[in-house]
Design an enzyme around this catalytic site. Structure first.
Site, mmCIF file in Angstrom:
data_model
loop_
_atom_site.group_PDB
_atom_site.id
_atom_site.type_symbol
_atom_site.label_atom_id
_atom_site.label_comp_id
_atom_site.label_asym_id
_atom_site.label_seq_id
_atom_site.Cartn_x
_atom_site.Cartn_y
_atom_site.Cartn_z
ATOM 1 C CD GLN A 101 -1.502 9.833 -6.224
ATOM 2 O OE1 GLN A 101 -1.196 10.471 -7.093
ATOM 3 N NE2 GLN A 101 -1.826 9.777 -5.219
ATOM 4 C CG HIS A 107 2.171 7.819 -0.184
ATOM 5 N ND1 HIS A 107 1.026 7.901 -1.303
ATOM 6 C CD2 HIS A 107 3.248 7.353 -1.353
ATOM 7 C CE1 HIS A 107 1.260 7.480 -2.862
ATOM 8 N NE2 HIS A 107 2.641 6.850 -2.872
ATOM 9 C CG HIS A 109 7.958 6.572 -2.790
ATOM 10 N ND1 HIS A 109 7.539 5.503 -2.810
ATOM 11 C CD2 HIS A 109 6.834 7.191 -3.163
ATOM 12 C CE1 HIS A 109 6.304 5.320 -3.554
ATOM 13 N NE2 HIS A 109 6.207 6.255 -3.837
HETATM 14 P P1 AMP Z 1 3.169 5.113 -4.942
HETATM 15 O O1 AMP Z 1 3.029 4.131 -6.154
HETATM 16 O O2 AMP Z 1 3.291 6.697 -4.587
HETATM 17 O O3 AMP Z 1 1.164 5.472 -4.635
HETATM 18 O O4 AMP Z 1 3.168 4.850 -3.854
HETATM 19 C C1 AMP Z 1 2.506 3.446 -2.994
HETATM 20 C C2 AMP Z 1 3.156 2.698 -2.257
HETATM 21 O O5 AMP Z 1 2.797 2.377 -1.381
HETATM 22 C C3 AMP Z 1 3.749 1.779 -3.168
HETATM 23 O O6 AMP Z 1 5.587 1.421 -2.879
HETATM 24 C C4 AMP Z 1 3.567 0.524 -1.907
HETATM 25 O O7 AMP Z 1 4.902 -0.516 -1.991
HETATM 26 C C5 AMP Z 1 3.242 1.063 -0.863
HETATM 27 N N1 AMP Z 1 2.638 0.096 0.210
HETATM 28 C C6 AMP Z 1 1.146 -0.222 -0.959
HETATM 29 N N2 AMP Z 1 0.732 -1.033 0.443
HETATM 30 C C7 AMP Z 1 1.390 -1.231 1.572
HETATM 31 C C8 AMP Z 1 1.591 -1.239 3.074
HETATM 32 N N3 AMP Z 1 0.517 -1.478 3.450
HETATM 33 N N4 AMP Z 1 2.275 -0.574 4.145
HETATM 34 C C9 AMP Z 1 3.153 -0.150 3.605
HETATM 35 N N5 AMP Z 1 3.612 0.351 1.869
HETATM 36 C C10 AMP Z 1 2.624 -0.067 0.725
#
Ligand code: AMP
Length: 146
Positions: A101, A107, A109
């Site tokens: 995370q 969130h 995916h």
């Molecule tokens: P996690 O590693 O599960 O916390 O995933 C966070 C996700 O958010 C990653 O896949 C990032 O690429 C994505 N992310 C971070 N900032 C943004 C943003 N401003 N808009 C869209 N996706 C984002």
């Protein structure tokens, strides 16, 4: 200790929900926001977040918001599968830094997976904005009836 801690209202997804930061939005209702990941692991990588839960992870979110989130995730998976015709659809959700995370607003995916491509867990780079815009224009109409 990233699994435990206070919810930070300045996290990037909270800013996106408030409209303080832009995103490639695909769909929004009272409960959830659906948008394209900026650093996609595969074509069509989409994020689904609850709008009304100030929860960092699955340990914290209340049952009602979790149920609405899960239903939205299924609908998103169906739309992506139908429109992009992938060979698989990955649904992933990380809790705490050791689990992968990086953003501390819960969130999910939803990642179309295509045969022959590497199964990346974290993306190698930022997507081309023009590509994201094209994909957004293609997908938004498919989300009208979510
Ligand atoms: P996690 O590693 O599960 O916390 O995933 C966070 C996700 O958010 C990653 O896949 C990032 O690429 C994505 N992310 C971070 N900032 C943004 C943003 N401003 N808009 C869209 N996706 C984002």
């Amino acid at each position: 200790m990233s699994l435990y801690g206070d919810y930070d209202p300045q996290n990037i997804f909270a800013q996106i929900i408030r409209g303080d930061m832009p995103c490639y939005k695909l769909y929004e209702d009272d409960d959830v926001l659906v948008f394209l990941d900026l650093f996609p692991q595969a074509y069509g990588h989409t994020l689904v977040i609850p709008k009304r839960a100030a929860a960092r992870n699955i340990l914290e979110i209340d049952a009602d918001n979790l149920a609405r989130l899960a239903l939205a995730v299924q609908k998103v998976a169906r739309v992506l599968a139908d429109e992009l015709q992938p060979d698989g659809v990955q649904v992933a959700q990380f809790n705490g830094a050791p689990a992968g995370q990086t953003v501390y607003h819960i969130h999910v995916h939803v990642i179309p997976r295509f045969s022959g491509e590497n199964l990346q867990i974290h993306a190698s780079g930022k997507a081309d904005p023009a590509e994201l815009e094209k994909l957004q224009a293609r997908l938004v109409p498919r989300f009208q009836d979510l």
